[in-house]
Scaffold this motif. Sequence first.
Motif, PDB file in Angstrom:
ATOM      1  N   PHE A 136      -3.756   3.933   6.694  1.00 58.17           N
ATOM      2  CA  PHE A 136      -4.095   5.249   6.141  1.00 58.17           C
ATOM      3  C   PHE A 136      -3.708   6.281   7.198  1.00 58.17           C
ATOM      4  O   PHE A 136      -4.174   6.194   8.339  1.00 58.17           O
ATOM      5  N   ARG A 187      -0.899   9.438   3.273  1.00 63.28           N
ATOM      6  CA  ARG A 187      -0.318   8.245   2.644  1.00 63.28           C
ATOM      7  C   ARG A 187      -1.054   6.978   3.053  1.00 63.28           C
ATOM      8  O   ARG A 187      -1.457   6.824   4.211  1.00 63.28           O
ATOM      9  N   CYS A 188      -1.200   6.077   2.078  1.00 65.77           N
ATOM     10  CA  CYS A 188      -1.730   4.734   2.317  1.00 65.77           C
ATOM     11  C   CYS A 188      -0.620   3.728   2.043  1.00 65.77           C
ATOM     12  O   CYS A 188      -0.003   3.748   0.970  1.00 65.77           O
ATOM     13  N   LEU A 227      -7.162  11.820   1.549  1.00 64.84           N
ATOM     14  CA  LEU A 227      -6.789  10.449   1.242  1.00 64.84           C
ATOM     15  C   LEU A 227      -8.013   9.571   1.428  1.00 64.84           C
ATOM     16  O   LEU A 227      -8.609   9.561   2.510  1.00 64.84           O
ATOM     17  N   LEU A 252      -9.411  -2.686  -4.239  1.00 58.36           N
ATOM     18  CA  LEU A 252      -9.131  -1.498  -3.439  1.00 58.36           C
ATOM     19  C   LEU A 252      -8.826  -0.333  -4.365  1.00 58.36           C
ATOM     20  O   LEU A 252      -7.981  -0.452  -5.264  1.00 58.36           O
ATOM     21  N   GLY A 265      -9.781   5.620   0.691  1.00 59.43           N
ATOM     22  CA  GLY A 265      -9.693   4.231   0.273  1.00 59.43           C
ATOM     23  C   GLY A 265     -11.086   3.656   0.142  1.00 59.43           C
ATOM     24  O   GLY A 265     -11.938   3.886   1.006  1.00 59.43           O
ATOM     25  N   VAL A 274      -7.481   3.619  -4.160  1.00 67.16           N
ATOM     26  CA  VAL A 274      -6.862   4.623  -3.292  1.00 67.16           C
ATOM     27  C   VAL A 274      -6.789   5.923  -4.073  1.00 67.16           C
ATOM     28  O   VAL A 274      -6.207   5.967  -5.168  1.00 67.16           O
ATOM     29  N   SER A 320      -5.993   1.624  -8.572  1.00 69.92           N
ATOM     30  CA  SER A 320      -6.830   0.464  -8.276  1.00 69.92           C
ATOM     31  C   SER A 320      -5.933  -0.740  -8.057  1.00 69.92           C
ATOM     32  O   SER A 320      -4.958  -0.947  -8.788  1.00 69.92           O
ATOM     33  N   LEU A 359       0.823   2.765  -1.623  1.00 67.33           N
ATOM     34  CA  LEU A 359      -0.197   2.719  -2.664  1.00 67.33           C
ATOM     35  C   LEU A 359      -0.666   4.100  -3.108  1.00 67.33           C
ATOM     36  O   LEU A 359      -1.378   4.203  -4.104  1.00 67.33           O
ATOM     37  N   SER A 360      -0.308   5.127  -2.389  1.00 66.33           N
ATOM     38  CA  SER A 360      -0.767   6.480  -2.728  1.00 66.33           C
ATOM     39  C   SER A 360       0.355   7.276  -3.370  1.00 66.33           C
ATOM     40  O   SER A 360       1.534   7.054  -3.099  1.00 66.33           O
ATOM     41  N   LEU A 392      -3.894  -2.457   5.820  1.00 69.13           N
ATOM     42  CA  LEU A 392      -3.698  -1.146   5.197  1.00 69.13           C
ATOM     43  C   LEU A 392      -3.561  -0.091   6.287  1.00 69.13           C
ATOM     44  O   LEU A 392      -4.340  -0.092   7.251  1.00 69.13           O
ATOM     45  N   ASN A 442      -5.906  10.182  -3.778  1.00 68.50           N
ATOM     46  CA  ASN A 442      -5.180  11.096  -2.904  1.00 68.50           C
ATOM     47  C   ASN A 442      -4.983  12.465  -3.526  1.00 68.50           C
ATOM     48  O   ASN A 442      -4.753  12.603  -4.726  1.00 68.50           O
TER      49      ASN A 442
END
Length: 386
Positions: free
Chosen positions: A291, A178-179, A160, A169, A162, A171, A279, A196-197, A289, A173
């Motif tokens: 992570f 997970r984000c 993962l 941002l 970022g 991300v 993105s 986001l992931s 965030l 994966n």
Amino acid sequence: MLQALMNLLSLCWRPFGRGDGEGLSSVGIVGAANNGGGGGGRDGKDNMLWFRDFGKYAWGDFSMAVVQANQVLEDQSQIESGPFGTFVGVYDGHGGPETARYVCDNLFKHFQAISAESKGVVTAETIQNAFLRTEEGFTALVSELWGTRPQVATVGSCCLVGVICQGTLFVANLGDSRCVLGKKVGNTGEVAAIQLSTEHNANLEEVRHELKGLHPHDPQIVVLKHGVWRVKGIIQVSKSIGDAYMKHARFNREPISAKFRLPEPMTMPILSAEPTVLSHPLHPNDSFLIFASDGLWEHLSNEQAVEIVHNHPHAGSAKRLVKTALQEAARKREMRYSDLRKIDKKVRRHFHDDITVIVLFLNHDLISRGRVEEPPVSIKGARDQG
């Protein structure tokens, strides 16, 4: 010109680590925590938990924590931050620590080099190419070690990443780390949890559907075993760095263990190393965030994690999340957290996984200025804890 850019980037994106990371030393056991390289704060240790409660990076504050459950820590992580942006990585190894350590030593270096080739411009393709070079490098290492350490072909890592650059941002994966974004809801004082992931785990119906579409003539591409869906009945994740035995037929044979060898010939890679990249233009309401490796998400929902971070001071956020997850793991086994703390590594794996958490708080005054005032930061999470 390219060399000049590389030299400039190296000042801003200094990797922090031991050795060059390209050879066997990068997959050996290092018997100490590996933290440092700026960011303020201090490292701490609480039984099997290692943490940095508070530090500063290019666009705000951060908090970081790692707890070990396996005999050898299989999670790795890093924060790299300088004038060109911020890079965060959480690498959740499986089958051993070798791949996660290799990724931690090499993925950012490839990202740095590719960014320099494009004069500092970062795109989704930049990150995808960094993943590809890392996969190619680890596969080459598996080939080199095949005669002496063939088991490295069965080791892999979820990844993962970022990247925050010029107000955006990214991300990326592979696997099931997970984000999650904590986003302010107007002026209500509340914060929403936004994932986001994209995860790649066979327990998800969409992942099984994708695998069946890629392998329409293989009725055993996903198999339900003991209530868990697995790719070829072996592994849960469908994407990773490493796991060469599931990507290259030349590694799916003796002398690797019979439990990894497929009964039929491999005509195409079963697992993929191509990340899903998102993105996200950062908005002033984007607050922080999270992570984390899947060890956290086994015990906490996205909403629970975001509420914990939102309702407490920045300092110690990552450690607070880890401890809450451990308390939940203990509760599920009808035991006290204090009793869980007494259980040694390896045995602990029956109660919870290795867990890595990095929390980045977003300072939009700094982001909008686009100018980094903090000194470069380069931190790697705990290596092996003895």
